[in-house]
Design a protein around this motif. Structure first.
Motif, PDB file in Angstrom:
ATOM      1  N   ARG A 208       8.220   6.595  -1.740  1.00  0.00           N
ATOM      2  CA  ARG A 208       7.463   7.850  -1.683  1.00  0.00           C
ATOM      3  C   ARG A 208       7.413   8.562  -3.034  1.00  0.00           C
ATOM      4  N   ARG A 212       4.023   9.775  -4.933  1.00  0.00           N
ATOM      5  CA  ARG A 212       3.824  11.158  -5.382  1.00  0.00           C
ATOM      6  C   ARG A 212       3.395  11.187  -6.853  1.00  0.00           C
ATOM      7  N   LEU A 215      -0.303  10.046  -7.150  1.00  0.00           N
ATOM      8  CA  LEU A 215      -1.214  11.110  -6.728  1.00  0.00           C
ATOM      9  C   LEU A 215      -1.259  12.231  -7.763  1.00  0.00           C
ATOM     10  N   SER A 219      -4.888  13.155  -9.081  1.00  0.00           N
ATOM     11  CA  SER A 219      -5.366  14.481  -8.685  1.00  0.00           C
ATOM     12  C   SER A 219      -5.806  15.315  -9.876  1.00  0.00           C
ATOM     13  N   ARG A 222      -9.430  14.804  -9.853  1.00  0.00           N
ATOM     14  CA  ARG A 222     -10.005  14.737  -8.520  1.00  0.00           C
ATOM     15  C   ARG A 222     -11.399  15.336  -8.451  1.00  0.00           C
ATOM     16  N   ALA A 229     -10.209  13.605  -1.430  1.00  0.00           N
ATOM     17  CA  ALA A 229      -9.243  13.888  -0.365  1.00  0.00           C
ATOM     18  C   ALA A 229      -9.300  12.832   0.732  1.00  0.00           C
ATOM     19  N   ALA A 232      -7.778   9.500  -0.566  1.00  0.00           N
ATOM     20  CA  ALA A 232      -6.321   9.562  -0.756  1.00  0.00           C
ATOM     21  C   ALA A 232      -5.564   9.846   0.529  1.00  0.00           C
ATOM     22  N   THR A 236      -1.446  10.395   1.152  1.00  0.00           N
ATOM     23  CA  THR A 236      -0.863  11.715   1.421  1.00  0.00           C
ATOM     24  C   THR A 236      -0.114  11.723   2.744  1.00  0.00           C
ATOM     25  N   ARG A 237      -0.543  10.882   3.706  1.00  0.00           N
ATOM     26  CA  ARG A 237       0.179  10.794   4.980  1.00  0.00           C
ATOM     27  C   ARG A 237       1.588  10.246   4.774  1.00  0.00           C
ATOM     28  N   LEU A 239       3.519  10.823   2.363  1.00  0.00           N
ATOM     29  CA  LEU A 239       4.379  11.883   1.848  1.00  0.00           C
ATOM     30  C   LEU A 239       4.790  12.861   2.933  1.00  0.00           C
ATOM     31  N   LYS A 240       4.019  12.892   4.041  1.00  0.00           N
ATOM     32  CA  LYS A 240       4.326  13.824   5.125  1.00  0.00           C
ATOM     33  C   LYS A 240       5.376  13.276   6.079  1.00  0.00           C
ATOM     34  N   GLU A 253      -3.222   1.785   2.828  1.00  0.00           N
ATOM     35  CA  GLU A 253      -2.661   2.414   1.630  1.00  0.00           C
ATOM     36  C   GLU A 253      -3.053   1.626   0.368  1.00  0.00           C
TER      37      GLU A 253
END
Length: 698
Positions: A208, A212, A215, A219, A222, A229, A232, A236-237, A239-240, A253
């Motif tokens: 992860r 990060r 990104l 970004s 971007r 968005a 990506a 981003t999922r 990272l959640k 991914e």
């Protein structure tokens, strides 16, 4: 290198009042380049403007050709002459003398512009097409015959004006060359991998943290990626999800990663270089690697032109973070040099200390050498917080290129240090009379050659005068005041004979006695604080003073004086009337115990005296002092009340102490020997004598 430059006429001896430091920088072919730290000179130099041609225009001229010849000038700047009035500003000092350049040295801020003008003059005379950009020159041709004819024409012009090429760095009739970040072939223009390698080879994230960072890189641009968005979203999922959950990387991914990575090295994100635009270089460093991005202002904001990242070597990985940040700037600017030379730009970094490093003195040795490699760039250094530099931070933590094959930047530089001893030699050679004497000793003919060789010796790069089978350093005119000041002012403001006695042991210059007397007669402190007292020194009465050191001692106190930080307020003086050897001890009071301690210390080295002479001070009339003398078999003689002349040996010392507390024991006019000579039978070293001899032992 200095000898070679002199023989080639590149430099000449200098008498300039200007001087810059010297270093040696290794070039890519393994040879050294003499480099001068011209930071101070460049800061006040009026910049010479020169229109840099557009990259697109130059690249377009290569289209439709099959063969390409690239040319490189040998020490290109050395082939550009300097105006006579400007040569003095290029002066530099070495341990064998001071010199100045006849041609443009590496490091002058206007050298690249002047070189471009000279190249433009050459290419404008060519009938056939020649493409040049800064110091890159390409002769394109459709076939081999045409290429040889164009090369023959170009070499003919060089021979006419006297310029030369570096054959090792030239390529002839190649079918593919690299030019301004592009690959040029007969098929046409291909994107240069060097511009986008750092992105194309960016490693696939394995956790992860790496996601990060990636990104953070993408970004930053971007706004130029349509639907950023949505593309990506799979990343981003990741990272959640909670850290405890397993890291899962699927084709979704991977597809998002490939799409975003591809977007960074294709339009509309990647911009074509435009010399008329404003540019910034963003840099960052970590223990893993260093990175930089060349950005160009567009109508919609900053867009990347070129990416760069490489791994740190084992040595570089151990550098302090501040050193790595400077190294990142150095390597990035050298990678982007073809786009940045000759124009004003900004360098953005997240290291706050960088903005003050350029003009800081002294610098850390690593950093000082790296900054010297950036003298030809005209840039401004700006600090920006780390959270706004994630795009380049990601590149530095995932470098793609290997470490520099030439080890580290520090390994490429050989430092030349000049110390005070080299200063003495340099000043000596700047004296025209002494320089002529040196030339005669080195073989130059002269009517006085025989006399000069009989009286002088040039040894270890220094000129000496033969005096009584001893060598004395010849003091140049510019140094005489400094040398006499050291031996008079800094050693107690003694009279001419005593000052001359010390000077003659190491130095020589014409009419030394007259010069010293003139100097002392104009010494303000001597005029105001010294008066002529008493009669001239007479013969020493051997029948009353036995010629044995420390058989008789004279003691007395001086004070009270201003109290020191240690509470001392008096000076106890102890002197031997035969040798005049004197010991001065700082004491807090005139009590007996400090006197006994001082005598115990002195007698532990030189033995007990037979006689001690004092006045009738309380320290010497006490019961304790009487017991001390009785116990050690010492005859104690006390002078009559108010008869200081009876203890004249120590009273004379007291006068000297009161006039100059910084005085040292010097030669005595009665014995004709110094106290040290009589006691130790060898000469003790002093600071000036030691400095003169340590660098070049005889």
């Amino acid at each position: 290198m200095t000898d070679e430059l002199l023989k080639a006429g590149i430099i000449r001896p200098s008498e300039s009042e200007y001087s810059s430091p010297v270093i040696l920088v290794a070039k890519s072919d393994g040879t050294d380049r003499l480099c001068i730290d011209y930071r101070a000179l460049n800061a006040i130099t009026v910049k010479e403007p020169f229109p840099v041609p557009s990259v697109e225009e130059q690249v377009a001229q290569l289209a439709g050709n099959s063969f390409f010849t690239t040319l490189d000038f040998i020490s290109g700047y050395y082939q550009i002459p300097i105006a006579e009035s400007s040569k003095k500003y290029t002066a530099f000092a070495t341990h064998i003398g001071q010199y100045e350049f006849n041609v443009a040295p590496f490091g002058l801020t206007n050298a690249p512009f002047k070189f471009q003008r000279e190249i433009r003059k050459i290419t404008s005379r060519m009938k056939r097409r020649v493409v040049s950009y800064v110091d890159e020159i390409i002769i394109p041709s459709k076939n081999i015959k045409e290429g040889l004819e164009a090369l023959d024409e170009f070499l003919g012009i060089l021979a006419e004006i006297g310029m030369t090429l570096n054959i090792k760095k030239c390529t002839f009739l190649a079918t593919e060359v690299s030019f301004l970040g592009h690959r040029i072939t007969k098929e046409g223009l291909l994107p240069g991998e060097v511009k986008t390698d750092a992105i194309q080879k960016f490693p696939t994230p394995s956790n992860r943290t790496e996601v990060r960072r990636f990104l953070g890189l993408t970004s930053f641009f971007r706004r130029f990626v349509q639907g950023y968005a949505q593309i990506a979203l799979p990343l981003t999922r990741l990272l959640k999800t909670k850290d405890a959950e397993p890291f899962t990387w699927t084709f979704l991914e991977q597809e998002a990663f490939d799409t975003l990575r591809r977007a960074l090295y294709h339009p509309p994100v990647l911009e074509i270089y435009d010399v008329k635009r404003q540019h910034e270089v963003h840099t960052d460093a970590s223990s893993n690697g260093i990175a930089g991005v060349l950005l160009q202002e567009s109508d919609n904001g900053l867009k990347p032109v070129m990416y760069f990242s490489r791994k740190c070597s084992e040595t570089e990985a151990k550098y302090h973070s501040h050193e790595l940040e400077v190294l990142a700037i150095v390597d990035s600017l050298e990678r982007f040099r073809m786009f940045l030379i000759g124009k004003r730009f900004r360098v953005i970094t997240d290291c706050a200390a960088i903005t003050s490093t350029k003009n800081k003195t002294p610098l850390h040795p690593h950093i000082a050498r790296w900054w010297l490699r950036l003298q030809e760039f005209d840039c401004e250094y700006i600090h920006r917080s780390a959270d706004r530099m994630r795009h380049v931070d990601a590149l530095s933590r995932a470098p793609v290129e290997p470490p520099n094959p030439t080890k580290t930047v520090v390994d490429l530089v050989l430092k030349v240090e000049l110390d005070e001893h080299d200063f003495l030699t340099t000043i000596q050679l700047q004296d025209m009379k002494l320089a002529n004497i040196v030339k005669v000793l080195q073989g130059m003919s002269s009517e006085q050659a025989t006399q000069i060789r009989r009286e002088y010796v040039y040894k270890n790069n220094r000129l000496y005068r033969k005096v009584d089978d001893q060598l004395r350093f010849v003091v140049p005119t510019a140094m005489r005041w400094r040398v006499v000041r050291t031996y008079h002012d800094d050693m107690g403001h003694f009279a001419a004979e005593k000052t001359l006695d010390r000077l003659r042991k190491d130095f020589w210059f014409p009419k030394m006695r007259k010069y010293v007397k003139s100097y002392i007669s104009a010494c303000t402190e001597c005029v105001y604080n010294k008066t002529v007292t008493g009669k001239a020194e007479g013969q020493l009465y051997i029948d009353t003073v036995k010629p044995i050191p420390f058989m008789r001692l004279h003691l007395d106190h001086v004070g009270p004086l201003p109290k020191t930080s240690r509470g001392n307020q008096y000076i106890l003086g102890i002197t031997d009337p035969f040798t005049k050897f004197t010991v001065l001890k700082a004491v807090r009071s005139v009590n007996t115990q400090p006197v006994i301690r001082a005598l115990n210390e002195l007698t532990s080295y030189f033995g007990l005296p037979a006689i001690v002479v004092t006045d009738r001070g309380t320290a010497f009339t006490s019961h304790n002092f009487a017991e001390y003398c009785k116990l050690n078999g010492i005859q104690h003689i006390q002078t009559a009340v108010r008869t200081p002349r009876a203890n004249g040996s120590i009273e004379r010392i007291n006068q000297t102490v009161c006039k100059c507390l910084r005085a040292s024991c010097v030669s005595d006019a009665t014995t004709k020997y110094s106290p040290n000579d009589l006691i130790f039978d060898f000469r003790l070293r002093d600071v000036v004598h030691n400095r003169l001899r340590t660098s070049h032992p005889r």
